[in-house]
Design a protein around this motif. Structure first.
Motif, PDB file in Angstrom:
ATOM      1  N   UNK A   3       0.866  -1.173   0.000  1.00  0.00           N
ATOM      2  CA  UNK A   3       0.000   0.000   0.000  1.00  0.00           C
ATOM      3  C   UNK A   3       0.899   1.217   0.000  1.00  0.00           C
ATOM      4  N   UNK A   4       0.348   2.361  -0.412  1.00  0.00           N
ATOM      5  CA  UNK A   4       1.135   3.580  -0.510  1.00  0.00           C
ATOM      6  C   UNK A   4       0.727   4.564   0.567  1.00  0.00           C
ATOM      7  N   UNK A   5       1.674   5.263   1.143  1.00  0.00           N
ATOM      8  CA  UNK A   5       1.358   6.326   2.090  1.00  0.00           C
ATOM      9  C   UNK A   5       1.143   7.618   1.321  1.00  0.00           C
ATOM     10  N   UNK A   6       0.439   8.552   1.957  1.00  0.00           N
ATOM     11  CA  UNK A   6       0.190   9.841   1.332  1.00  0.00           C
ATOM     12  C   UNK A   6       1.458  10.624   1.072  1.00  0.00           C
ATOM     13  N   UNK A   7       2.489  10.472   1.925  1.00  0.00           N
ATOM     14  CA  UNK A   7       3.735  11.180   1.684  1.00  0.00           C
ATOM     15  C   UNK A   7       4.325  10.784   0.344  1.00  0.00           C
ATOM     16  N   UNK A   8       4.274   9.486   0.033  1.00  0.00           N
ATOM     17  CA  UNK A   8       4.755   9.021  -1.259  1.00  0.00           C
ATOM     18  C   UNK A   8       3.901   9.605  -2.372  1.00  0.00           C
ATOM     19  N   UNK A   9       2.580   9.657  -2.145  1.00  0.00           N
ATOM     20  CA  UNK A   9       1.670  10.179  -3.152  1.00  0.00           C
ATOM     21  C   UNK A   9       1.971  11.630  -3.455  1.00  0.00           C
ATOM     22  N   UNK A  10       2.079  12.472  -2.413  1.00  0.00           N
ATOM     23  CA  UNK A  10       2.261  13.897  -2.624  1.00  0.00           C
ATOM     24  C   UNK A  10       3.613  14.217  -3.224  1.00  0.00           C
ATOM     25  N   UNK A  11       4.620  13.434  -2.902  1.00  0.00           N
ATOM     26  CA  UNK A  11       5.954  13.683  -3.417  1.00  0.00           C
ATOM     27  C   UNK A  11       6.091  13.239  -4.863  1.00  0.00           C
ATOM     28  N   UNK A  12       5.243  12.301  -5.295  1.00  0.00           N
ATOM     29  CA  UNK A  12       5.396  11.715  -6.627  1.00  0.00           C
ATOM     30  C   UNK A  12       4.094  11.756  -7.417  1.00  0.00           C
ATOM     31  N   UNK A  13       3.282  12.796  -7.160  1.00  0.00           N
ATOM     32  CA  UNK A  13       1.931  12.798  -7.704  1.00  0.00           C
ATOM     33  C   UNK A  13       1.877  12.784  -9.223  1.00  0.00           C
ATOM     34  N   UNK A  14       2.920  13.247  -9.894  1.00  0.00           N
ATOM     35  CA  UNK A  14       2.911  13.296 -11.351  1.00  0.00           C
ATOM     36  C   UNK A  14       3.579  12.071 -11.963  1.00  0.00           C
ATOM     37  N   UNK A  15       4.027  11.114 -11.126  1.00  0.00           N
ATOM     38  CA  UNK A  15       4.731   9.957 -11.626  1.00  0.00           C
ATOM     39  C   UNK A  15       3.800   9.072 -12.447  1.00  0.00           C
ATOM     40  N   UNK A  16       4.300   8.578 -13.561  1.00  0.00           N
ATOM     41  CA  UNK A  16       3.501   7.720 -14.429  1.00  0.00           C
ATOM     42  C   UNK A  16       3.019   6.487 -13.672  1.00  0.00           C
ATOM     43  N   UNK A  17       1.743   6.168 -13.838  1.00  0.00           N
ATOM     44  CA  UNK A  17       1.189   4.985 -13.202  1.00  0.00           C
ATOM     45  C   UNK A  17       0.523   5.245 -11.874  1.00  0.00           C
ATOM     46  N   UNK A  18       0.778   6.397 -11.241  1.00  0.00           N
ATOM     47  CA  UNK A  18       0.123   6.719  -9.974  1.00  0.00           C
ATOM     48  C   UNK A  18      -1.314   7.142 -10.235  1.00  0.00           C
ATOM     49  N   UNK A  19      -2.243   6.593  -9.510  1.00  0.00           N
ATOM     50  CA  UNK A  19      -3.641   6.960  -9.694  1.00  0.00           C
ATOM     51  C   UNK A  19      -3.912   8.355  -9.135  1.00  0.00           C
ATOM     52  N   UNK A  20      -3.198   8.758  -8.076  1.00  0.00           N
ATOM     53  CA  UNK A  20      -3.368  10.081  -7.488  1.00  0.00           C
ATOM     54  C   UNK A  20      -2.523  11.091  -8.266  1.00  0.00           C
ATOM     55  N   UNK A  21      -3.098  12.262  -8.535  1.00  0.00           N
ATOM     56  CA  UNK A  21      -2.423  13.279  -9.332  1.00  0.00           C
ATOM     57  C   UNK A  21      -2.235  14.565  -8.533  1.00  0.00           C
ATOM     58  N   UNK A  22      -1.464  15.472  -9.089  1.00  0.00           N
ATOM     59  CA  UNK A  22      -1.297  16.781  -8.455  1.00  0.00           C
ATOM     60  C   UNK A  22      -2.635  17.515  -8.373  1.00  0.00           C
ATOM     61  N   UNK A  23      -3.501  17.273  -9.358  1.00  0.00           N
ATOM     62  CA  UNK A  23      -4.819  17.897  -9.330  1.00  0.00           C
ATOM     63  C   UNK A  23      -5.631  17.482  -8.118  1.00  0.00           C
ATOM     64  N   UNK A  24      -5.465  16.250  -7.677  1.00  0.00           N
ATOM     65  CA  UNK A  24      -6.163  15.791  -6.468  1.00  0.00           C
ATOM     66  C   UNK A  24      -5.679  16.555  -5.249  1.00  0.00           C
ATOM     67  N   UNK A  25      -4.377  16.753  -5.184  1.00  0.00           N
ATOM     68  CA  UNK A  25      -3.824  17.473  -4.040  1.00  0.00           C
ATOM     69  C   UNK A  25      -4.331  18.917  -4.036  1.00  0.00           C
ATOM     70  N   UNK A  26      -4.404  19.529  -5.221  1.00  0.00           N
ATOM     71  CA  UNK A  26      -4.902  20.901  -5.312  1.00  0.00           C
ATOM     72  C   UNK A  26      -6.385  20.979  -4.963  1.00  0.00           C
ATOM     73  N   UNK A  27      -7.152  20.006  -5.398  1.00  0.00           N
ATOM     74  CA  UNK A  27      -8.575  19.974  -5.065  1.00  0.00           C
ATOM     75  C   UNK A  27      -8.773  19.929  -3.555  1.00  0.00           C
TER      76      UNK A  27
END
Length: 267
Positions: A3-27
């Protein structure tokens, strides 16, 4: 742990293959989104005044957010996972990493019921045997979960956006209502949330989530169609999940096809 932690998500939000995006963080920074979260937390507090609250946790994105919300108000709230016997390996990994979780296996399992009924080419001596799938997979495990923890309220991650039936139910009953048939209160604080709201919450709150979503994203699936519920059933056919299951979880796929050979036609 898969499973992924949010820290990994926010640091790599634009990485290919990640379901979470920078747009989610901005929302997640929007005042309208924060108000939505505030309303959901207020509903949890209202439910807590009724009695003990438990969370039905499937390992999907909605129930992941639901569990996090409830435990912000009730840190010791129990979670219940109803194991169908046909779950993704990533889902089981997330369950292993979730504290205060009660796992209740379906009896008989979904695979056992479908095999006995001769589904998808399964060899059986009882081809006309029928089961109440809802009773074995949902209602009986739910009753066991409630009894083990003396629960008066069940929190469910249902969203009106998911189906017409859920939309009507949300409008008719509201987000906290008494279920006469099951004799328990239902709490549904995510009814008016969108898929984007769910992923925004996961991003900004650094919530660990099911890694299967990243695998689906990497395969090019639209995230409105991503599902991590049990991998055997009519819904899986309808959403075209079998076309992806072989790549998402080869071990589970091989186990299912060995019992149900006709599943191969969907790939």
């Amino acid at each position: 742990m898969q499973c992924h932690s949010g820290k990994e998500v926010n640091a790599n939000a634009a990485r290919s293959g990640e379901v979470v995006t920078k747009g989610d963080y901005l929302r997640g920074q929007l005042a309208s989104f924060r108000r939505r979260v505030h309303r959901a937390l207020a509903l949890v507090e209202e439910a807590a005044a009724i009695g003990p609250v438990g969370v039905c946790f499937s390992g999907g994105k909605d129930s992941t957010v639901l569990l996090h919300l409830v435990r912000r108000v009730l840190p010791e709230a129990p979670a219940g996972f109803f194991d169908s016997g046909a779950e993704l390996a990533d889902t089981l990994a997330l369950m292993a990493a979730t504290p205060n979780l009660t796992v209740i296996p379906a009896e008989p399992s979904l695979i056992e019921m479908c095999r006995a009924g001769g589904y998808w080419g399964a060899q059986t001596d009882t081809p006309d045997l029928e089961f109440d799938f809802g009773e074995h997979l949902i209602f009986e495990p739910s009753r066991q979960f409630r009894a083990r923890h003396d629960l008066e309220v069940l929190a469910l991650g249902l969203r009106a956006q998911e189906s017409v039936g859920r939309w009507f139910n949300a409008r008719r009953k509201g987000a906290l209502y008494w279920h006469q048939g099951e004799r328990v209160w239902h709490l549904c604080p995510l009814q008016d949330w969108s898929t984007d709201d769910i992923w925004a919450y996961i991003a900004v709150n650094e919530v660990p989530y099911n890694r299967a979503y990243d695998r689906m994203s990497g395969l090019g699936m639209d995230r409105d169609q991503m599902r991590v519920s049990c991998a055997l059933g009519a819904d899986a056919v309808g959403f075209g999940r079998y076309a992806y299951l072989k790549q998402l979880d080869p071990e589970l796929w091989n186990r299912l096809v060995a019992v149900f050979p006709k599943l191969a036609v969907y790939v």
